[in-house]
Design a protein around this motif. Structure first.
Motif, PDB file in Angstrom:
ATOM      1  N   ASP A  13       5.309   2.662  -3.051  1.00 11.13           N
ATOM      2  CA  ASP A  13       5.029   1.970  -1.800  1.00 11.13           C
ATOM      3  C   ASP A  13       3.642   1.368  -1.981  1.00 11.13           C
ATOM      4  OD1 ASP A  13       4.373   1.083   0.668  1.00 11.13           O
ATOM      5  OD2 ASP A  13       4.833   2.944   1.717  1.00 11.13           O
ATOM      6  N   LEU A  14       3.599   0.098  -2.438  1.00 12.49           N
ATOM      7  CA  LEU A  14       2.321  -0.520  -2.791  1.00 12.49           C
ATOM      8  C   LEU A  14       1.435  -0.744  -1.570  1.00 12.49           C
ATOM      9  CD1 LEU A  14       3.477  -3.195  -5.414  1.00 12.49           C
ATOM     10  CD2 LEU A  14       2.613  -0.892  -5.865  1.00 12.49           C
ATOM     11  N   LYS A  15       2.033  -0.688  -0.393  1.00 10.27           N
ATOM     12  CA  LYS A  15       1.258  -0.974   0.821  1.00 10.27           C
ATOM     13  C   LYS A  15       0.882   0.280   1.586  1.00 10.27           C
ATOM     14  CE  LYS A  15       2.656  -5.711   1.498  1.00 10.27           C
ATOM     15  NZ  LYS A  15       4.068  -6.027   1.215  1.00 10.27           N
ATOM     16  N   ALA A  16       1.130   1.445   1.017  1.00 14.19           N
ATOM     17  CA  ALA A  16       0.821   2.684   1.737  1.00 14.19           C
ATOM     18  C   ALA A  16      -0.674   2.743   2.053  1.00 14.19           C
ATOM     19  CB  ALA A  16       1.226   3.881   0.900  1.00 14.19           C
ATOM     20  N   PRO A  17      -1.002   3.200   3.276  1.00 15.82           N
ATOM     21  CA  PRO A  17      -2.415   3.171   3.692  1.00 15.82           C
ATOM     22  C   PRO A  17      -3.210   4.365   3.182  1.00 15.82           C
ATOM     23  CG  PRO A  17      -1.053   3.961   5.477  1.00 15.82           C
ATOM     24  CD  PRO A  17      -0.133   3.683   4.334  1.00 15.82           C
ATOM     25  N   LEU A  18      -2.893   4.855   1.997  1.00 21.26           N
ATOM     26  CA  LEU A  18      -3.701   5.924   1.423  1.00 21.26           C
ATOM     27  C   LEU A  18      -3.772   5.713  -0.071  1.00 21.26           C
ATOM     28  CD1 LEU A  18      -1.747   9.227   0.967  1.00 21.26           C
ATOM     29  CD2 LEU A  18      -0.626   7.205   1.853  1.00 21.26           C
ATOM     30  N   SER A  19      -4.717   6.370  -0.685  1.00 21.97           N
ATOM     31  CA  SER A  19      -4.962   6.163  -2.099  1.00 21.97           C
ATOM     32  C   SER A  19      -4.758   7.473  -2.836  1.00 21.97           C
ATOM     33  CB  SER A  19      -6.395   5.664  -2.237  1.00 21.97           C
ATOM     34  OG  SER A  19      -6.742   5.593  -3.574  1.00 21.97           O
ATOM     35  N   VAL A  20      -3.931   7.443  -3.868  1.00 17.23           N
ATOM     36  CA  VAL A  20      -3.726   8.631  -4.703  1.00 17.23           C
ATOM     37  C   VAL A  20      -3.863   8.175  -6.149  1.00 17.23           C
ATOM     38  CG1 VAL A  20      -2.193   9.821  -3.094  1.00 17.23           C
ATOM     39  CG2 VAL A  20      -1.223   8.291  -4.799  1.00 17.23           C
ATOM     40  N   ASN A  21      -3.743   9.088  -7.090  1.00 14.91           N
ATOM     41  CA  ASN A  21      -3.772   8.727  -8.504  1.00 14.91           C
ATOM     42  C   ASN A  21      -2.380   8.218  -8.858  1.00 14.91           C
ATOM     43  OD1 ASN A  21      -4.424   8.435 -11.154  1.00 14.91           O
ATOM     44  ND2 ASN A  21      -4.280  10.604 -11.647  1.00 14.91           N
ATOM     45  N   GLY A  22      -2.155   6.922  -8.708  1.00 13.69           N
ATOM     46  CA  GLY A  22      -0.812   6.338  -8.764  1.00 13.69           C
ATOM     47  C   GLY A  22      -0.515   5.785  -7.383  1.00 13.69           C
ATOM     48  N   PHE A  23       0.743   5.687  -7.037  1.00 12.55           N
ATOM     49  CA  PHE A  23       1.119   5.189  -5.720  1.00 12.55           C
ATOM     50  C   PHE A  23       2.054   6.171  -5.049  1.00 12.55           C
ATOM     51  CE2 PHE A  23       0.047   1.435  -8.160  1.00 12.55           C
ATOM     52  CZ  PHE A  23      -0.815   0.786  -7.288  1.00 12.55           C
ATOM     53  N   PRO A  24       1.965   6.278  -3.695  1.00 17.12           N
ATOM     54  CA  PRO A  24       2.901   7.135  -2.980  1.00 17.12           C
ATOM     55  C   PRO A  24       4.322   6.594  -3.105  1.00 17.12           C
ATOM     56  CG  PRO A  24       1.167   6.291  -1.521  1.00 17.12           C
ATOM     57  CD  PRO A  24       1.026   5.587  -2.837  1.00 17.12           C
TER      58      PRO A  24
END
Ligand code: GLV
Ligand code: MN
Length: 195
Positions: A13-24
């Protein structure tokens, strides 16, 4: 290689409003077959540029189905005489297969040994993770290459752009010392990359 996935897939989910190591992950209920197919490498890239080359990336940003799978590809098109300039991938080993044309493929080891070979259709190469490498079209016509990486987002640091076109610029003083030349040479090189 990127970390192993903890589930079958995790379509980004490239538009997820959070940042992780990778994408949610996109919710599984919203995942469709279309998430696992990508036709972005089917078209020839535009090679009308100073290097006569074009890279089209099928990484997690272009093809979110690759998220967390530790793999991605590029399509590289070359005009006659075209060059994929020296660059390195901080997060991946690269392999590639020439589809059309004749390419001089090379990389330099951390012991400063240059390994290279001229390859034609069907022939493959390997570039160990992080090493500086290039391909140059040494045939008469166009050339086409497909590359693969053991990362969903290998990253690419192109040497000319990194050194001479960063924003802000690396001070001339650093570059004149590093290359043992005068300001005129550094300014001349920098001018080729200003746009
Ligand atoms: C070739 O070196 C590529 O990075 O696709
Ligand atoms: Mn590369």
């Amino acid at each position: 290689a990127d970390p192993d996935p903890l589930q079958d897939f995790c379509v980004a989910d490239l538009k997820a409003p959070l940042s992780v190591n990778g994408f949610p992950c996109k919710p599984e209920a919203e995942v469709t077959s279309g998430d696992f197919f990508f036709d972005g490498l089917s078209k020839e890239g535009n090679t009308t540029n100073i290097f006569g080359w074009s890279v089209t990336a099928a990484n997690v940003l272009a093809f979110p189905g690759l998220n967390s799978l530790g793999i991605s590809m590029n399509r590289v098109d070359f005009a006659p005489g075209g060059l994929n300039p020296p660059h390195s991938h901080p997060r991946a080993t690269e392999t590639g297969v020439v589809i059309e044309g004749k390419l001089l493929v090379g990389f330099v080891t951390t012991s400063n040994v240059f390994h290279s070979k001229v390859l034609t259709a069907g022939q493959m190469f390997a570039v160990p993770k992080g090493l500086v490498h290039f391909q140059q079209n040494v045939g008469e016509g166009k050339a086409l290459l497909f590359t693969a990486f053991n990362s969903h987002l290998p990253g690419s640091a192109a040497v000319p752009r990194t050194l001479f076109a960063s924003r802000p610029s690396i001070p001339d003083d650093v570059l004149t010392k590093a290359f043992q030349v005068g300001n005129d040479v550094i300014d001349n090189i920098k001018s080729k990359f200003s746009s």
